[in-house]
Design an enzyme around this catalytic site. Structure first.
Site, PDB file in Angstrom:
ATOM      1  N   LEU A 188      13.116  -2.125   4.485  1.00 19.33           N
ATOM      2  CA  LEU A 188      13.288  -3.188   3.485  1.00 19.33           C
ATOM      3  C   LEU A 188      13.302  -4.570   4.146  1.00 19.33           C
ATOM      4  CD1 LEU A 188      15.829  -1.537   0.985  1.00 19.33           C
ATOM      5  CD2 LEU A 188      13.321  -1.469   0.973  1.00 19.33           C
ATOM      6  N   THR A 189      12.202  -4.911   4.783  1.00 28.44           N
ATOM      7  CA  THR A 189      12.024  -6.263   5.337  1.00 28.44           C
ATOM      8  C   THR A 189      11.694  -7.217   4.185  1.00 28.44           C
ATOM      9  OG1 THR A 189       9.629  -6.133   5.631  1.00 28.44           O
ATOM     10  CG2 THR A 189      11.004  -5.230   7.420  1.00 28.44           C
ATOM     11  N   LEU A 221      -3.874 -13.478  -0.061  1.00 27.96           N
ATOM     12  CA  LEU A 221      -4.868 -14.333  -0.725  1.00 27.96           C
ATOM     13  C   LEU A 221      -4.966 -14.107  -2.237  1.00 27.96           C
ATOM     14  CD1 LEU A 221      -7.161 -16.438  -0.599  1.00 27.96           C
ATOM     15  CD2 LEU A 221      -8.734 -14.568  -0.123  1.00 27.96           C
ATOM     16  N   LYS A 273      -1.925  -3.549  15.929  1.00 21.68           N
ATOM     17  CA  LYS A 273      -2.405  -2.348  15.227  1.00 21.68           C
ATOM     18  C   LYS A 273      -3.352  -1.557  16.136  1.00 21.68           C
ATOM     19  CE  LYS A 273      -1.724  -1.150  11.548  1.00 21.68           C
ATOM     20  NZ  LYS A 273      -0.648  -0.325  10.930  1.00 21.68           N
ATOM     21  N   PRO A 331      -5.311 -23.065  -2.243  1.00 25.16           N
ATOM     22  CA  PRO A 331      -5.767 -23.306  -0.874  1.00 25.16           C
ATOM     23  C   PRO A 331      -6.777 -22.263  -0.402  1.00 25.16           C
ATOM     24  CG  PRO A 331      -3.572 -22.311  -0.875  1.00 25.16           C
ATOM     25  CD  PRO A 331      -3.971 -22.460  -2.311  1.00 25.16           C
ATOM     26  N   ASP A 358      14.966   1.820  10.098  1.00 29.24           N
ATOM     27  CA  ASP A 358      14.038   0.979  10.852  1.00 29.24           C
ATOM     28  C   ASP A 358      13.293   1.876  11.849  1.00 29.24           C
ATOM     29  OD1 ASP A 358      12.948  -0.917  12.778  1.00 29.24           O
ATOM     30  OD2 ASP A 358      14.290  -2.387  11.856  1.00 29.24           O
ATOM     31  N   ILE A 389       0.837  -1.208   0.000  1.00 29.81           N
ATOM     32  CA  ILE A 389       0.000   0.000   0.000  1.00 29.81           C
ATOM     33  C   ILE A 389       0.871   1.256   0.000  1.00 29.81           C
ATOM     34  CG2 ILE A 389      -1.808   1.268   1.235  1.00 29.81           C
ATOM     35  CD1 ILE A 389      -2.664  -1.450   2.457  1.00 29.81           C
ATOM     36  N   ARG A 403      -7.515 -20.992   9.725  1.00 30.84           N
ATOM     37  CA  ARG A 403      -6.582 -20.225  10.565  1.00 30.84           C
ATOM     38  C   ARG A 403      -7.166 -20.124  11.973  1.00 30.84           C
ATOM     39  NH1 ARG A 403      -6.495 -14.274   8.550  1.00 30.84           N
ATOM     40  NH2 ARG A 403      -4.632 -14.799   7.404  1.00 30.84           N
ATOM     41  N   THR A 424      -6.070  -0.626  10.199  1.00 29.36           N
ATOM     42  CA  THR A 424      -6.894  -1.658   9.566  1.00 29.36           C
ATOM     43  C   THR A 424      -8.248  -1.791  10.259  1.00 29.36           C
ATOM     44  OG1 THR A 424      -7.053  -4.055   9.329  1.00 29.36           O
ATOM     45  CG2 THR A 424      -5.625  -3.286  11.048  1.00 29.36           C
ATOM     46  N   ASP A 425      -9.241  -2.300   9.525  1.00 28.11           N
ATOM     47  CA  ASP A 425     -10.544  -2.571  10.143  1.00 28.11           C
ATOM     48  C   ASP A 425     -10.483  -3.785  11.068  1.00 28.11           C
ATOM     49  OD1 ASP A 425     -10.322  -4.581   8.217  1.00 28.11           O
ATOM     50  OD2 ASP A 425     -12.306  -4.246   7.335  1.00 28.11           O
ATOM     51  N   GLU A 426      -9.364  -4.528  11.000  1.00 22.33           N
ATOM     52  CA  GLU A 426      -9.277  -5.735  11.826  1.00 22.33           C
ATOM     53  C   GLU A 426      -9.235  -5.417  13.322  1.00 22.33           C
ATOM     54  OE1 GLU A 426      -6.650  -8.794  10.355  1.00 22.33           O
ATOM     55  OE2 GLU A 426      -6.687  -7.929   8.356  1.00 22.33           O
ATOM     56  N   TYR A 446      -1.591  -9.663  15.120  1.00 23.43           N
ATOM     57  CA  TYR A 446      -1.467  -8.533  14.181  1.00 23.43           C
ATOM     58  C   TYR A 446      -2.470  -7.436  14.531  1.00 23.43           C
ATOM     59  CZ  TYR A 446      -2.558  -5.782  10.005  1.00 23.43           C
ATOM     60  OH  TYR A 446      -2.835  -4.742   9.153  1.00 23.43           O
ATOM     61  N   SER A 447      -3.749  -7.795  14.611  1.00 20.38           N
ATOM     62  CA  SER A 447      -4.762  -6.750  14.819  1.00 20.38           C
ATOM     63  C   SER A 447      -4.625  -6.132  16.210  1.00 20.38           C
ATOM     64  CB  SER A 447      -6.174  -7.281  14.567  1.00 20.38           C
ATOM     65  OG  SER A 447      -6.450  -8.420  15.332  1.00 20.38           O
TER      66      SER A 447
HETATM   67  P1  NAD Z   1       3.396  -4.602   3.540  1.00 22.34           P
HETATM   68  O1  NAD Z   1       3.764  -5.704   4.455  1.00 22.34           O
HETATM   69  O2  NAD Z   1       3.232  -4.885   2.077  1.00 22.34           O
HETATM   70  O3  NAD Z   1       4.489  -3.425   3.648  1.00 22.34           O
HETATM   71  C1  NAD Z   1       4.995  -3.010   4.887  1.00 22.34           C
HETATM   72  C2  NAD Z   1       6.256  -2.188   4.631  1.00 22.34           C
HETATM   73  O4  NAD Z   1       6.749  -1.724   5.904  1.00 22.34           O
HETATM   74  C3  NAD Z   1       7.391  -3.000   3.970  1.00 22.34           C
HETATM   75  O5  NAD Z   1       7.953  -2.268   2.888  1.00 22.34           O
HETATM   76  C4  NAD Z   1       8.393  -3.173   5.105  1.00 22.34           C
HETATM   77  O6  NAD Z   1       9.741  -3.223   4.655  1.00 22.34           O
HETATM   78  C5  NAD Z   1       8.134  -1.943   5.962  1.00 22.34           C
HETATM   79  N1  NAD Z   1       8.531  -2.191   7.355  1.00 22.34           N
HETATM   80  C6  NAD Z   1       8.180  -3.254   8.144  1.00 22.34           C
HETATM   81  N2  NAD Z   1       8.770  -3.141   9.335  1.00 22.34           N
HETATM   82  C7  NAD Z   1       9.485  -1.981   9.329  1.00 22.34           C
HETATM   83  C8  NAD Z   1      10.296  -1.322  10.284  1.00 22.34           C
HETATM   84  N3  NAD Z   1      10.505  -1.862  11.497  1.00 22.34           N
HETATM   85  N4  NAD Z   1      10.838  -0.128   9.956  1.00 22.34           N
HETATM   86  C9  NAD Z   1      10.648   0.407   8.724  1.00 22.34           C
HETATM   87  N5  NAD Z   1       9.907  -0.195   7.760  1.00 22.34           N
HETATM   88  C10 NAD Z   1       9.334  -1.370   8.067  1.00 22.34           C
HETATM   89  O7  NAD Z   1       2.084  -3.985   4.170  1.00 22.34           O
HETATM   90  P2  NAD Z   1       0.813  -3.300   3.456  1.00 22.34           P
HETATM   91  O8  NAD Z   1      -0.151  -4.357   3.120  1.00 22.34           O
HETATM   92  O9  NAD Z   1       1.297  -2.386   2.382  1.00 22.34           O
HETATM   93  O10 NAD Z   1       0.216  -2.451   4.671  1.00 22.34           O
HETATM   94  C11 NAD Z   1       0.675  -1.138   4.923  1.00 22.34           C
HETATM   95  C12 NAD Z   1      -0.087  -0.576   6.112  1.00 22.34           C
HETATM   96  O11 NAD Z   1      -1.488  -0.578   5.836  1.00 22.34           O
HETATM   97  C13 NAD Z   1       0.119  -1.376   7.388  1.00 22.34           C
HETATM   98  O12 NAD Z   1       0.224  -0.467   8.458  1.00 22.34           O
HETATM   99  C14 NAD Z   1      -1.152  -2.214   7.493  1.00 22.34           C
HETATM  100  O13 NAD Z   1      -1.451  -2.488   8.832  1.00 22.34           O
HETATM  101  C15 NAD Z   1      -2.169  -1.275   6.872  1.00 22.34           C
HETATM  102  N6  NAD Z   1      -3.331  -1.941   6.241  1.00 22.34           N
HETATM  103  C16 NAD Z   1      -3.168  -2.967   5.351  1.00 22.34           C
HETATM  104  C17 NAD Z   1      -4.290  -3.524   4.724  1.00 22.34           C
HETATM  105  C18 NAD Z   1      -4.147  -4.634   3.681  1.00 22.34           C
HETATM  106  O14 NAD Z   1      -5.151  -5.164   3.212  1.00 22.34           O
HETATM  107  N7  NAD Z   1      -2.947  -4.995   3.246  1.00 22.34           N
HETATM  108  C19 NAD Z   1      -5.561  -3.068   5.028  1.00 22.34           C
HETATM  109  C20 NAD Z   1      -5.700  -2.007   5.943  1.00 22.34           C
HETATM  110  C21 NAD Z   1      -4.571  -1.454   6.528  1.00 22.34           C
END
Ligand code: NAD
Length: 354
Positions: free
Chosen positions: A33-34, A195, A159, A210, A57, A12, A285, A130-132, A155-156
């Site tokens: 960059l994880t 998914l 958050k 799956p 980080d 995102i 899960r 997140t809505d979670e 996770y939720s």
């Molecule tokens: P993602 O896992 O694709 O990306 C997360 C990014 O954060 C990665 O580039 C990672 O390198 C970086 N990161 C992780 N730990 C870090 C750290 N300690 N320091 C610096 N960078 C770090 O996640 P996403 O799906 O793009 O989600 C982004 C945000 O949106 C999150 O906060 C998530 O909770 C929220 N969100 C996601 C969704 C979804 O459907 N994916 C929905 C609602 C909200």
């Protein structure tokens, strides 16, 4: 504006970076960059004079202070997080450290910087969540911004904790914060453990697709580029201290979503037999939330935002993108844990819709 965007090499965050640069904002992308990151996600803007990258980080406070001092942002959009529910079941520690302590560090670094700048009124700290955090719904009802928090996964819960910190920093220290809580995203550059890409890639490989449990879990699916647009809207027009629920108004059960993707692939990449024949139900899960649904009245009524595509349109774009970008996802399939079943509480991969 000059935006400091954390997590901008993720799914995102990279959509927000691309959109913000396209709209003329300057962007500093802060990312550790994880395993979940990919700098190719922002390749299209990386040569822009309005783009800068900082590998750091969010658990490293000194690095954050240096980045604030170097770039002097007008606003922060905080997306960096550990984001995969299944990984949070197998190893919750990273989620506590990054999502809670990391957000605390971001708030403290932002507060020190904001003070140092003379507390500018138009500074913003936008926390993306997140809505979670609201837990699981029964067959009816929707999450509003006043729904009590009831997170069910590590996770939720992490958050939810970060949301509370952000709210408290707004109330206690007057830091100008806004929050948003979004439903499940899908679209281009989605990491291949979630998914939608799992379904596309398994179907293309002719391997079993799956589906957790009976596939009846319902999610409200939002196209990632619509989410990026909503986030810039909340940042620029959202009221201070307020949170906004963001949803796609596209409630679909996991099994129906999987069948929709299979039908699109049957048209775009026909195989000998319908791709849906590959669907295989696997053990559910632990703690799998039954249903999430967003009431988007606030963001629609107050900020005039609504999604631009239906889930059918968004899935067609997404499938086309994966068909056209095989080198991108092939490189990521070699990363640790991808393709393996995670999150069974037995150490044995996919995010079943959130
Ligand atoms: P993602 O896992 O694709 O990306 C997360 C990014 O954060 C990665 O580039 C990672 O390198 C970086 N990161 C992780 N730990 C870090 C750290 N300690 N320091 C610096 N960078 C770090 O996640 P996403 O799906 O793009 O989600 C982004 C945000 O949106 C999150 O906060 C998530 O909770 C929220 N969100 C996601 C969704 C979804 O459907 N994916 C929905 C609602 C909200």
């Amino acid at each position: 504006m000059k935006l400091l965007i954390t997590g901008g090499a993720g799914f995102i965050g990279s959509a927000v970076v691309r959109l913000a640069v396209a709209r003329g904002h300057a962007v500093v992308n802060l990312d550790a960059l994880t395993y979940a990151a990919c700098l190719d996600n922002v390749k299209s803007v990386s040569r822009s004079p309005r783009y800068a990258f900082e590998q750091a980080d969010i658990r490293d406070r000194a690095a954050l202070d240096r980045i604030f001092a170097t770039h002097c942002p007008d606003a922060v959009m905080h997306l960096a997080a550990e984001s995969h529910v299944d990984r949070s079941i197998d190893g919750p520690g990273d989620f506590i450290d990054t999502n809670i302590t990391g957000t605390y560090n971001m708030l403290e670094a932002a507060r020190a910087y904001w003070h140092g700048q003379g507390k500018p009124e138009n500074f913003r700290f936008h926390h993306i969540s997140t809505d979670e955090v609201f837990g699981s719904l029964g067959p009816s009802g929707q999450f509003t911004e006043t729904t009590p928090y009831a997170p069910n996964s590590p996770y939720s819960a992490s958050k939810a904790a970060s949301d509370h910190l952000v709210r408290a920093w707004g109330e206690t220290y007057g830091l100008p914060v806004v929050l948003s809580n979004c439903s499940n995203n899908y679209g281009p550059y989605h990491f291949p453990e979630k998914l939608v890409p799992v379904v596309i890639l398994k179907a293309l490989a002719g391997e079993p697709i799956p589906v957790y449990g009976t596939g009846e879990n319902v999610r409200d699916w939002l196209y990632v580029e619509d989410h990026a647009d909503a986030l810039l809207t909340v940042l620029q027009k959202g009221e201070l201290g307020r949170s906004y629920n963001i949803g796609g108004e596209n409630e679909v059960s996991n099994i129906d979503l999987v069948r929709m993707i299979c039908a699109i692939l049957d048209e775009k990449r026909p195989a000998g037999a319908p791709h849906a024949d590959l669907i295989t139900f696997v053990a559910d899960r632990p703690g799998h939330d039954l249903r999430y649904a967003i009431d988007p009245s606030r963001i629609r009524g107050e900020l005039g935002w609504r999604p631009s595509v239906t889930v059918q349109e968004g899935l067609e774009k997404t499938v086309t993108w994966y068909l056209d970008n095989a080198p991108w996802w092939q490189a990521l399939q070699a990363r640790d844990g991808v393709g393996r079943r995670l999150g069974t509480d037995q150490g044995t991969g996919q995010k079943a819709g959130g």
